[in-house]
Design a protein around this motif. Structure first.
Motif, PDB file in Angstrom:
ATOM      1  N   LYS A 221      71.146  74.448  93.757  1.00 11.24           N
ATOM      2  CA  LYS A 221      69.959  75.206  93.387  1.00 11.24           C
ATOM      3  C   LYS A 221      70.188  76.694  93.648  1.00 11.24           C
ATOM      4  O   LYS A 221      70.906  77.064  94.577  1.00 11.24           O
ATOM      5  CB  LYS A 221      68.738  74.752  94.189  1.00 11.24           C
ATOM      6  N   ALA A 222      69.571  77.534  92.825  1.00 10.22           N
ATOM      7  CA  ALA A 222      69.607  78.980  93.043  1.00 10.22           C
ATOM      8  C   ALA A 222      68.404  79.367  93.891  1.00 10.22           C
ATOM      9  O   ALA A 222      67.255  79.120  93.505  1.00 10.22           O
ATOM     10  CB  ALA A 222      69.563  79.725  91.715  1.00 10.22           C
ATOM     11  N   ILE A 223      68.665  79.947  95.064  1.00 15.76           N
ATOM     12  CA  ILE A 223      67.589  80.362  95.960  1.00 15.76           C
ATOM     13  C   ILE A 223      67.056  81.707  95.484  1.00 15.76           C
ATOM     14  O   ILE A 223      67.721  82.731  95.606  1.00 15.76           O
ATOM     15  CB  ILE A 223      68.075  80.470  97.422  1.00 15.76           C
ATOM     16  N   LEU A 224      65.860  81.700  94.927  1.00 13.47           N
ATOM     17  CA  LEU A 224      65.288  82.902  94.317  1.00 13.47           C
ATOM     18  C   LEU A 224      63.984  83.369  94.960  1.00 13.47           C
ATOM     19  O   LEU A 224      63.650  84.549  94.899  1.00 13.47           O
ATOM     20  CB  LEU A 224      65.028  82.666  92.823  1.00 13.47           C
TER      21      LEU A 224
ATOM     22  N   ALA B  66      63.441  77.644  94.974  1.00  8.92           N
ATOM     23  CA  ALA B  66      64.730  77.462  94.314  1.00  8.92           C
ATOM     24  C   ALA B  66      64.567  76.902  92.910  1.00  8.92           C
ATOM     25  O   ALA B  66      63.548  76.288  92.582  1.00  8.92           O
ATOM     26  CB  ALA B  66      65.611  76.536  95.150  1.00  8.92           C
ATOM     27  N   VAL B  67      65.595  77.125  92.104  1.00 11.39           N
ATOM     28  CA  VAL B  67      65.626  76.643  90.724  1.00 11.39           C
ATOM     29  C   VAL B  67      66.837  75.741  90.550  1.00 11.39           C
ATOM     30  O   VAL B  67      67.958  76.106  90.937  1.00 11.39           O
ATOM     31  CB  VAL B  67      65.703  77.826  89.730  1.00 11.39           C
ATOM     32  N   ASP B  68      66.633  74.556  90.003  1.00 12.13           N
ATOM     33  CA  ASP B  68      67.741  73.629  89.754  1.00 12.13           C
ATOM     34  C   ASP B  68      68.742  74.254  88.790  1.00 12.13           C
ATOM     35  O   ASP B  68      68.366  74.895  87.808  1.00 12.13           O
ATOM     36  CB  ASP B  68      67.227  72.317  89.162  1.00 12.13           C
ATOM     37  N   LEU B  69      70.034  74.028  89.071  1.00 16.35           N
ATOM     38  CA  LEU B  69      71.098  74.586  88.246  1.00 16.35           C
ATOM     39  C   LEU B  69      71.885  73.480  87.544  1.00 16.35           C
ATOM     40  O   LEU B  69      72.036  72.372  88.064  1.00 16.35           O
ATOM     41  CB  LEU B  69      72.068  75.402  89.100  1.00 16.35           C
ATOM     42  N   ASP B  70      72.378  73.808  86.359  1.00 13.62           N
ATOM     43  CA  ASP B  70      73.344  72.961  85.663  1.00 13.62           C
ATOM     44  C   ASP B  70      74.712  73.329  86.236  1.00 13.62           C
ATOM     45  O   ASP B  70      75.331  74.311  85.825  1.00 13.62           O
ATOM     46  CB  ASP B  70      73.285  73.237  84.160  1.00 13.62           C
TER      47      ASP B  70
END
Length: 220
Positions: free
Chosen positions: A100-103, A141-145
């Motif tokens: 995940k991208a921690i934003l 966070a945003v899930d990443l491919d």
């Protein structure tokens, strides 16, 4: 039958096919216009509103117990941006944790729009995106491919590294520095955070801001 009558009959016999051809052309033009008008209406009708973020949290990141001292947010370059029509807060030096991208993307309570973020690599490929945030909500966070992230890292390995020092967002309202760079022992992939705003209920676009930064991947 006189010669004059013969001439008139010949003219009529030539005129009728011409009129028929004109009518056919007019009908074809009408069908063309109606077809493409229908296609545009179909495309508009097929618009799918973005979903709301399932992991949204009410409040702000500063209210989290483990973030109250500001050290974690400071390390991630968390800052506030003025996009003229709305405000937004986001990490300027995001990292990848657990795919995940921690934003800590935040839609301040005073906003009158819904917000979401889309993460793009340098080729324009989507690495991940959030759902919509209502005013007064944030998402950590945003899930990443991760397959797409690995491909972006591989592509970046053959080119120049993203310059350290975080990034600068520039708009009519001025510029804001976010992030202080990362350690040279970590891998980074250049990305664009595409912040998109929507008018509530109508889903009409309320503007978008693109921020260039880099995702940091800690080496094992």
């Amino acid at each position: 039958m006189t010669e004059t009558e013969n001439t008139q009959n010949q003219q009529k016999s030539l005129l009728l096919p011409a009129l028929a051809a004109v009518c056919l052309l007019a009908l074809a033009a009408m069908a063309y216009v109606l077809f493409f008008a229908g296609q545009r209406g179909k495309e508009k009708a097929e618009f799918t509103p973005p979903p709301f973020e399932q992991s949204a949290v009410k409040g702000t990141p500063e209210e989290e117990p483990d973030l109250s001292d500001g050290d974690r947010l400071g390390t991630l370059g968390y800052g506030h941006l003025d996009a003229v029509e709305y405000q937004v807060s986001v990490c300027g030096a995001p990292v990848i944790e657990n795919d995940k991208a921690i934003l800590y993307l935040t839609n301040p309570e005073e906003n009158q729009v819904w917000l979401k973020v889309r993460i793009l690599d340098e080729r324009g490929e989507i690495l991940g995106e959030s759902g919509l945030l209502r005013p007064g909500e944030y998402v950590k966070a945003v899930d990443l491919d991760m397959e797409a992230v690995k491909a972006a890292l591989k592509a970046a390995a053959s080119g120049e590294n993203f310059a350290s020092g975080g990034y600068r967002e520039t708009s009519e309202a001025g510029s804001v520095d976010l992030g202080q760079g990362v350690s040279s022992t970590e891998q980074r992939v250049s990305v664009t955070l595409r912040l998109m705003a929507y008018e509530p209920e109508t889903y009409h676009s309320a503007g978008a801001v693109s921020l260039a930064t880099a995702l940091t991947v800690s080496e094992p």
